[in-house]
Write a protein that holds these residues in place. Structure first.
Motif, PDB file in Angstrom:
ATOM      1  N   GLY B  98       0.821  -1.207   0.000  1.00 44.95           N
ATOM      2  CA  GLY B  98       0.000   0.000   0.000  1.00 44.95           C
ATOM      3  C   GLY B  98       0.850   1.251   0.000  1.00 44.95           C
ATOM      4  N   GLY B  99       0.201   2.397   0.111  1.00 47.46           N
ATOM      5  CA  GLY B  99       0.913   3.656   0.164  1.00 47.46           C
ATOM      6  C   GLY B  99       0.857   4.407  -1.149  1.00 47.46           C
ATOM      7  N   THR B 100       1.179   5.690  -1.082  1.00 45.01           N
ATOM      8  CA  THR B 100       1.043   6.521  -2.272  1.00 45.01           C
ATOM      9  C   THR B 100       2.026   6.135  -3.369  1.00 45.01           C
ATOM     10  OG1 THR B 100       2.478   8.134  -1.225  1.00 45.01           O
ATOM     11  CG2 THR B 100       0.127   8.516  -1.047  1.00 45.01           C
ATOM     12  N   THR B 101       3.230   5.731  -2.972  1.00 42.65           N
ATOM     13  CA  THR B 101       4.210   5.384  -4.000  1.00 42.65           C
ATOM     14  C   THR B 101       3.783   4.125  -4.743  1.00 42.65           C
ATOM     15  OG1 THR B 101       5.890   6.276  -2.513  1.00 42.65           O
ATOM     16  CG2 THR B 101       6.655   5.117  -4.458  1.00 42.65           C
ATOM     17  N   ALA B 102       3.271   3.134  -3.989  1.00 44.99           N
ATOM     18  CA  ALA B 102       2.812   1.906  -4.627  1.00 44.99           C
ATOM     19  C   ALA B 102       1.621   2.199  -5.537  1.00 44.99           C
ATOM     20  CB  ALA B 102       2.437   0.868  -3.574  1.00 44.99           C
ATOM     21  N   THR B 119      -2.372  -7.492  -4.117  1.00 49.14           N
ATOM     22  CA  THR B 119      -2.265  -6.324  -3.236  1.00 49.14           C
ATOM     23  C   THR B 119      -3.222  -6.425  -2.064  1.00 49.14           C
ATOM     24  OG1 THR B 119      -2.353  -3.912  -3.133  1.00 49.14           O
ATOM     25  CG2 THR B 119      -3.971  -4.975  -4.521  1.00 49.14           C
ATOM     26  N   HIS B 120      -2.898  -5.737  -0.985  1.00 47.22           N
ATOM     27  CA  HIS B 120      -3.805  -5.654   0.154  1.00 47.22           C
ATOM     28  C   HIS B 120      -4.390  -4.254   0.260  1.00 47.22           C
ATOM     29  CE1 HIS B 120      -0.633  -4.006   3.102  1.00 47.22           C
ATOM     30  NE2 HIS B 120      -0.126  -3.989   1.913  1.00 47.22           N
ATOM     31  N   ILE B 124      -5.505   0.492  -4.538  1.00 42.75           N
ATOM     32  CA  ILE B 124      -4.760   0.044  -5.705  1.00 42.75           C
ATOM     33  C   ILE B 124      -5.634  -0.851  -6.576  1.00 42.75           C
ATOM     34  CG2 ILE B 124      -2.872  -1.491  -6.403  1.00 42.75           C
ATOM     35  CD1 ILE B 124      -1.180  -0.217  -4.241  1.00 42.75           C
ATOM     36  N   ALA B 125      -6.446  -1.695  -5.922  1.00 40.85           N
ATOM     37  CA  ALA B 125      -7.347  -2.559  -6.686  1.00 40.85           C
ATOM     38  C   ALA B 125      -8.270  -1.718  -7.556  1.00 40.85           C
ATOM     39  CB  ALA B 125      -8.157  -3.445  -5.743  1.00 40.85           C
ATOM     40  N   LEU B 169       7.772  -2.931  -2.082  1.00 40.90           N
ATOM     41  CA  LEU B 169       7.401  -2.571  -0.722  1.00 40.90           C
ATOM     42  C   LEU B 169       7.622  -1.076  -0.487  1.00 40.90           C
ATOM     43  CD1 LEU B 169       6.508  -4.916   1.050  1.00 40.90           C
ATOM     44  CD2 LEU B 169       8.739  -4.885   2.142  1.00 40.90           C
ATOM     45  N   GLY B 170       6.637  -0.438   0.124  1.00 38.87           N
ATOM     46  CA  GLY B 170       6.825   0.939   0.545  1.00 38.87           C
ATOM     47  C   GLY B 170       7.157   0.971   2.024  1.00 38.87           C
ATOM     48  N   VAL B 171       8.058   1.824   2.444  1.00 40.48           N
ATOM     49  CA  VAL B 171       8.409   1.944   3.855  1.00 40.48           C
ATOM     50  C   VAL B 171       8.523   3.420   4.190  1.00 40.48           C
ATOM     51  CG1 VAL B 171       9.651  -0.232   3.958  1.00 40.48           C
ATOM     52  CG2 VAL B 171      10.871   1.853   3.372  1.00 40.48           C
TER      53      VAL B 171
END
Lengths: 252, 252
Positions: B98-102, B119-120, B124-125, B169-171
């Motif tokens: 998740g996240g804005t970059t993803a 994806t979770h 994004i879905a 992965l976004g962190v």
DNA sequence: CCCGTTGTTGCACGTTTCTGCATGTACGGT
DNA sequence: ACCGTACATGCAGAAACGTGCAACAACGGG
């Protein structure tokens, strides 16, 4: 007041109120605004809050996809949705099917109504992100693009692990003899699985669905508690359904 | 009332009513019409509303989509997303965090690229619904509002049933000694579970994340194939990461 | 026990940003 | 073409911000 304690307090406020105003917190806790600002800066660096002029906001708003807010349901569906939303009790759990009418129901829920919404529609999950009161449980699975919901074996299996007071189901056909029908076999199976996990099942049926039937049976009438529609309550088909012992709620 | 809060309020009104009248909002919130006009001007500059005489209207969804590509994802994130999207092979499977970059990665995927996206993130879905080539598999679970993704036990369990070639992965923190970190323990666990299901794990790290660390460890460096960033390749931290044997892909 | 170090807190300062009002201009309806 | 309303611009007061500094407490080594 420990520094870490203060930070937790800030996160708590953010979760409860949806915002933090530096000035107010400083006055409340009897500390300087500078300390609050420093804490907020640190939290923002860790990505836990979004810093704005005057305080801080939760990080989520940036993630919300405004595009999904755009589509506006026609009056009939909105009226049906409004009645359906009224069936959801505070503290209760509701299973929300996919489709535009169900999406309208999600939007019609009072933002602060504390309830659990179980859905297999990512669109509905996104729409509920800004409902502070709603707890969202998403059923995963393969997402089918034409209906924008997750179904298939994985989704049906995920549904086995939940239960709810109420299931609000969208269908494409409502017919006195054929029962509730839809145009896709997998979709019908998914709707069946959802219905089976709720104590009561109501069907969302805007007037154009009444009296029509599609290829695949979702449920027989015995499994349906009620139908919510904007059709004329004196309509012949509606009367027939009523005589089958199904409650009919008519909207505006 | 915070300024940022006011802007959210305006977007909310626009989504709910389909229009915003500057005069009415000013009276409602007890602020001057000038402030409302200024907010609307700013939002229009970001492409989130369409300014009209007397107030504002929503922009067409297609334009919103374009606008969010431009504004919500700043240049850095977009560049990172573009490189990341290039790692996805036709016919392959990718796990998207998740996240804005993803989210930017999802939007940057070529619409006709035949691939499976796991994806979770319901956001994004939804964003991938108009990618004809992408098969979407959604991991269900409880949806957390502040990050707009599903995690918790159910989501981790759902992740056990998938596998992929690549995990993006976004962190929130990328630090030579602390490794990859994020601000929430559950979130960290979810990211770990995702990473474990993919052959390779790349980290999306726009430049402001480089050199910072948050509270909870996601992965140690040994489990990371590479880092995708827009930071200066000669940056001291970037060099240190490289010396740890981690591939560094720099964007634009 | 003492002292230096480190980290935190509040204050003061100059700077930036926001907000409402005033002015003059552009627009739209009648 | 007229008049009322909405608009952009400039300005001034207020609020919020970042930074440097000094006071203070906590900690560890000598």
């Amino acid at each position: 007041m420990l520094a870490a304690e203060r930070r937790d307090h800030l996160l708590g406020l953010l979760a409860r109120d949806g915002k933090v105003v530096a000035k107010d917190v400083a006055a409340d806790l009897g500390i300087s605004e500078d300390s609050v600002r420093r804490d907020l800066r640190d939290l923002a660096a860790e990505g836990l809050v979004q810093r704005v002029y005057g305080g801080a906001l939760p990080v989520s708003p940036a993630v919300v996809d405004y595009a999904t807010r755009q589509s506006v349901a026609p009056d009939g569906k909105r009226a049906v949705a409004s009645v359906a939303a009224g069936l959801v009790r505070p503290g209760g759990a509701v299973i929300l099917d996919g489709g535009t009418t169900a999406l309208a129901v999600a939007r019609a829920l009072p933002p602060d109504l504390g309830c659990t919404v179980i859905t297999h529609s990512p669109t509905i999950a996104v729409a509920l992100l800004d409902h502070p009161g709603a707890e969202i449980f998403l059923l995963g699975g393969r997402v089918f693009k034409h209906s924008a919901v997750a179904y298939g074996a994985a989704a049906v299996e995920a549904a086995q692990n939940v239960s709810a007071d109420l299931c609000l189901l969208g269908v494409t056909g409502v017919h006195p003899e054929a029962g509730l029908t839809t145009g896709d076999a997998e979709e019908a199976a998914m709707k069946r699985a959802l219905s089976a996990r709720a104590a009561e099942t109501y069907v969302l049926a805007s007037s154009e669905k009444i009296g029509t039937a599609s290829r695949f049976r979702v449920l027989p009438w015995e499994r349906v508690t009620g139908v919510i529609t904007d059709a004329d309550p004196h309509d012949a088909v509606v009367r027939q359904v009523q005589e089958l012992g199904v409650e009919v709620l008519t909207a505006g």
